[in-house]
Scaffold this active site. Sequence first.
Site, PDB file in Angstrom:
ATOM      1  CE1 TYR A 235      -1.802   2.729   7.005  1.00 54.52           C
ATOM      2  CE2 TYR A 235      -3.024   3.398   8.975  1.00 54.52           C
ATOM      3  CZ  TYR A 235      -2.864   2.569   7.874  1.00 54.52           C
ATOM      4  OH  TYR A 235      -3.772   1.560   7.654  1.00 54.52           O
TER       5      TYR A 235
ATOM      6  CG  HIS B 196      -2.040  -0.945   1.147  1.00 55.68           C
ATOM      7  ND1 HIS B 196      -3.012  -1.024   2.115  1.00 55.68           N
ATOM      8  CD2 HIS B 196      -2.357  -1.873   0.214  1.00 55.68           C
ATOM      9  CE1 HIS B 196      -3.899  -1.950   1.769  1.00 55.68           C
ATOM     10  NE2 HIS B 196      -3.515  -2.489   0.618  1.00 55.68           N
TER      11      HIS B 196
ATOM     12  CE  LYS C  68       1.028   2.747  13.197  1.00 55.71           C
ATOM     13  NZ  LYS C  68       1.750   2.309  12.004  1.00 55.71           N
TER      14      LYS C  68
ATOM     15  N   PRO D 237      -7.241  -0.697  17.537  1.00 51.62           N
ATOM     16  CG  PRO D 237      -8.759  -2.265  16.760  1.00 51.62           C
ATOM     17  CD  PRO D 237      -8.402  -1.458  17.948  1.00 51.62           C
TER      18      PRO D 237
HETATM   19  P1  FAS Z   1      -1.379 -12.182  21.590  1.00 53.75           P
HETATM   20  O1  FAS Z   1      -2.526 -11.825  22.498  1.00 53.75           O
HETATM   21  O2  FAS Z   1      -1.597 -12.256  20.121  1.00 53.75           O
HETATM   22  O3  FAS Z   1      -0.785 -13.615  22.006  1.00 53.75           O
HETATM   23  C1  FAS Z   1      -0.648 -13.959  23.372  1.00 53.75           C
HETATM   24  C2  FAS Z   1      -0.595 -15.476  23.455  1.00 53.75           C
HETATM   25  O4  FAS Z   1      -0.352 -15.837  24.813  1.00 53.75           O
HETATM   26  C3  FAS Z   1      -1.921 -16.103  23.048  1.00 53.75           C
HETATM   27  O5  FAS Z   1      -1.695 -17.131  22.108  1.00 53.75           O
HETATM   28  C4  FAS Z   1      -2.484 -16.647  24.365  1.00 53.75           C
HETATM   29  O6  FAS Z   1      -3.215 -17.837  24.193  1.00 53.75           O
HETATM   30  C5  FAS Z   1      -1.216 -16.912  25.157  1.00 53.75           C
HETATM   31  N1  FAS Z   1      -1.430 -16.892  26.610  1.00 53.75           N
HETATM   32  C6  FAS Z   1      -2.193 -16.040  27.320  1.00 53.75           C
HETATM   33  N2  FAS Z   1      -2.138 -16.333  28.635  1.00 53.75           N
HETATM   34  C7  FAS Z   1      -1.298 -17.411  28.755  1.00 53.75           C
HETATM   35  C8  FAS Z   1      -0.847 -18.194  29.842  1.00 53.75           C
HETATM   36  N3  FAS Z   1      -1.245 -17.925  31.090  1.00 53.75           N
HETATM   37  N4  FAS Z   1      -0.010 -19.227  29.598  1.00 53.75           N
HETATM   38  C9  FAS Z   1       0.411 -19.492  28.338  1.00 53.75           C
HETATM   39  N5  FAS Z   1       0.001 -18.796  27.240  1.00 53.75           N
HETATM   40  C10 FAS Z   1      -0.851 -17.770  27.469  1.00 53.75           C
HETATM   41  N6  FAS Z   1      -4.008  -5.209  15.949  1.00 53.75           N
HETATM   42  C11 FAS Z   1      -4.013  -4.570  14.768  1.00 53.75           C
HETATM   43  O7  FAS Z   1      -2.982  -4.000  14.406  1.00 53.75           O
HETATM   44  N7  FAS Z   1      -5.143  -4.536  13.971  1.00 53.75           N
HETATM   45  C12 FAS Z   1      -6.302  -5.184  14.350  1.00 53.75           C
HETATM   46  O8  FAS Z   1      -7.304  -5.148  13.640  1.00 53.75           O
HETATM   47  C13 FAS Z   1      -6.338  -5.885  15.569  1.00 53.75           C
HETATM   48  N8  FAS Z   1      -7.471  -6.564  15.959  1.00 53.75           N
HETATM   49  C14 FAS Z   1      -7.478  -7.209  17.182  1.00 53.75           C
HETATM   50  C15 FAS Z   1      -8.617  -7.919  17.635  1.00 53.75           C
HETATM   51  C16 FAS Z   1      -8.609  -8.563  18.881  1.00 53.75           C
HETATM   52  C17 FAS Z   1      -9.854  -9.307  19.365  1.00 53.75           C
HETATM   53  C18 FAS Z   1      -7.461  -8.503  19.700  1.00 53.75           C
HETATM   54  C19 FAS Z   1      -7.452  -9.178  21.068  1.00 53.75           C
HETATM   55  C20 FAS Z   1      -6.329  -7.818  19.259  1.00 53.75           C
HETATM   56  C21 FAS Z   1      -6.322  -7.178  17.994  1.00 53.75           C
HETATM   57  N9  FAS Z   1      -5.191  -6.506  17.519  1.00 53.75           N
HETATM   58  C22 FAS Z   1      -5.158  -5.855  16.339  1.00 53.75           C
HETATM   59  C23 FAS Z   1      -4.017  -6.457  18.286  1.00 53.75           C
HETATM   60  C24 FAS Z   1      -3.297  -7.749  18.050  1.00 53.75           C
HETATM   61  O9  FAS Z   1      -2.968  -7.852  16.706  1.00 53.75           O
HETATM   62  C25 FAS Z   1      -2.136  -7.776  19.003  1.00 53.75           C
HETATM   63  O10 FAS Z   1      -1.434  -6.554  18.978  1.00 53.75           O
HETATM   64  C26 FAS Z   1      -1.191  -8.907  18.725  1.00 53.75           C
HETATM   65  O11 FAS Z   1      -1.919 -10.095  18.728  1.00 53.75           O
HETATM   66  C27 FAS Z   1      -0.126  -8.874  19.818  1.00 53.75           C
HETATM   67  O12 FAS Z   1       0.561 -10.068  19.758  1.00 53.75           O
HETATM   68  P2  FAS Z   1       1.097 -10.749  21.115  1.00 53.75           P
HETATM   69  O13 FAS Z   1       1.745  -9.730  21.940  1.00 53.75           O
HETATM   70  O14 FAS Z   1       1.819 -11.954  20.663  1.00 53.75           O
HETATM   71  O15 FAS Z   1      -0.225 -11.151  21.940  1.00 53.75           O
HETATM   72  C1  PHB Z   2      -7.156  -5.042   9.088  1.00 47.26           C
HETATM   73  O1  PHB Z   2      -7.601  -5.959   9.847  1.00 47.26           O
HETATM   74  O2  PHB Z   2      -6.900  -5.223   7.876  1.00 47.26           O
HETATM   75  C2  PHB Z   2      -6.936  -3.682   9.678  1.00 47.26           C
HETATM   76  C3  PHB Z   2      -7.200  -3.504  11.042  1.00 47.26           C
HETATM   77  C4  PHB Z   2      -6.990  -2.261  11.595  1.00 47.26           C
HETATM   78  C5  PHB Z   2      -6.533  -1.216  10.784  1.00 47.26           C
HETATM   79  C6  PHB Z   2      -6.272  -1.405   9.431  1.00 47.26           C
HETATM   80  C7  PHB Z   2      -6.486  -2.652   8.864  1.00 47.26           C
HETATM   81  O3  PHB Z   2      -6.338   0.001  11.354  1.00 47.26           O
END
Ligand code: FAS
Ligand code: PHB
Length: 389
Positions: A384, A72, A297, A293
């Site tokens: 961004y 992009h 980031k 989100p």
């Molecule tokens: P994660 O939460 O991905 O991973 C943590 C891991 O630790 C999980 O697999 C969990 O099962 C494990 N865990 C937890 N407790 C534990 C324990 N006690 N023992 C062992 N394992 C354990 N970011 C964006 O940029 N765009 C988005 O659209 C977006 N949408 C999101 C939607 C949701 C519902 C959520 C929750 C987050 C979203 N995010 C988004 C943010 C997301 O992308 C996070 O920033 C990213 O997953 C961070 O990665 P980790 O730090 O690895 O954490």
């Molecule tokens: C995506 O899921 O593609 C996504 C999520 C959050 C953003 C942009 C794209 O801000």
Amino acid sequence: MRTQVVIIGAGPAGLLLGCLLDKHGIDNVVLERQTADYVLARIRAGILEQTTVDLMHRLEAGDRLSAEGIIHHGVNIAFDKKMEAIPLGASTGGKVVTAYGQTEVTKDLYDLRIAGPSQTFYQAEDVSPADFDTDSPSVSFRHQGTEHHIDCDIIVGCDGYHGVSRASVPEAAITTYEKLYPFGWLGLLADTPPVAHEVVYANDVRGFALCSMRSMTRSRYYIQCDTTDTVDGWSDDAFWDELRRRLPAELAEPMITGPSIEKSIAPLRSFVAEPMRFGRLLLAGDAAHVVPPTGAKGLNLAFSDIHYLIEALSAFFADKDDSALSEYSRRALARIWKTERFSWYLTNLTHRFNDDPFEQKMKEAELAYITTSEAGRISLAENYVGLPL
Ligand code: FAS
Ligand code: PHB
């Protein structure tokens, strides 16, 4: 059992760190409470900063990303039923972002991890970090009914916002900052062609909407919803109708809709825990910070933590140099807070949740400013694409 580093969590942060430690020849074990299938099925982020892409290539895990990722060169802001393009590369020395789902990033890292030399325990129960305020920390857990105890040098909590790592830190040793937003995001994934080639953030009188993608045949959309909404309360048709109402006609009219293959609601919060080091326990990713989100980031910030952390751990194990570990928190938090600011700013700017007419006029003026001023466009673009590491 004994190892050098125990990583709690096999999400993108934990897997990235585990693979980088393997590459650096540092023994490590990853403990994940869910099944691999559960982790690999999660639908979350979709936009990668160049620093994230570079880390995948550093691990030689970026081939599929290069083949399938969509570059992009700009991002779109829609308001008053019109769309304004913000070029990214022109004002950032050519930087771009890549559309490639977190699901795919996690799969690429998973494939590399299981082909590597180190152990990853899925369905690890009751993971408990201990004695991280001494030079002999350890982690205990249960796996398939058997109790395990791992002596190690370092524990890294990559276990997300609800994980055990941050919860294990004495309250007096940690300061947290949190803001909950009075709305959520209802996300839908469909095998339909994206309505636009690049991401569209829409601020409409009915609420926020976002148009993104996973490929040229798979779209990802979000609409702002109430915190009390449930997925069952939104039929696919209701979602598509509301999405189109919130977009300019140039997007709404040609939009191709179809059955959802995933639909979920995510709460929005801003959160930071300080510091990110507690003796031999370090926090990374969502375990230490969460962003709404809106700025795309969350995943990218998790990766920049790991970029700082692998440098610190390499110095620690190569020369028993503790100073780099002491610097980790300060270096990571400097970028985290600037990214928290941008995510909070773009969330406030593009969502409707405050009936104050003056506030709304300020948002309209800000939208007009950043889409018509060179300085405004540059500021949005440099945030961004991701601030320098
Ligand atoms: P994660 O939460 O991905 O991973 C943590 C891991 O630790 C999980 O697999 C969990 O099962 C494990 N865990 C937890 N407790 C534990 C324990 N006690 N023992 C062992 N394992 C354990 N970011 C964006 O940029 N765009 C988005 O659209 C977006 N949408 C999101 C939607 C949701 C519902 C959520 C929750 C987050 C979203 N995010 C988004 C943010 C997301 O992308 C996070 O920033 C990213 O997953 C961070 O990665 P980790 O730090 O690895 O954490
Ligand atoms: C995506 O899921 O593609 C996504 C999520 C959050 C953003 C942009 C794209 O801000």
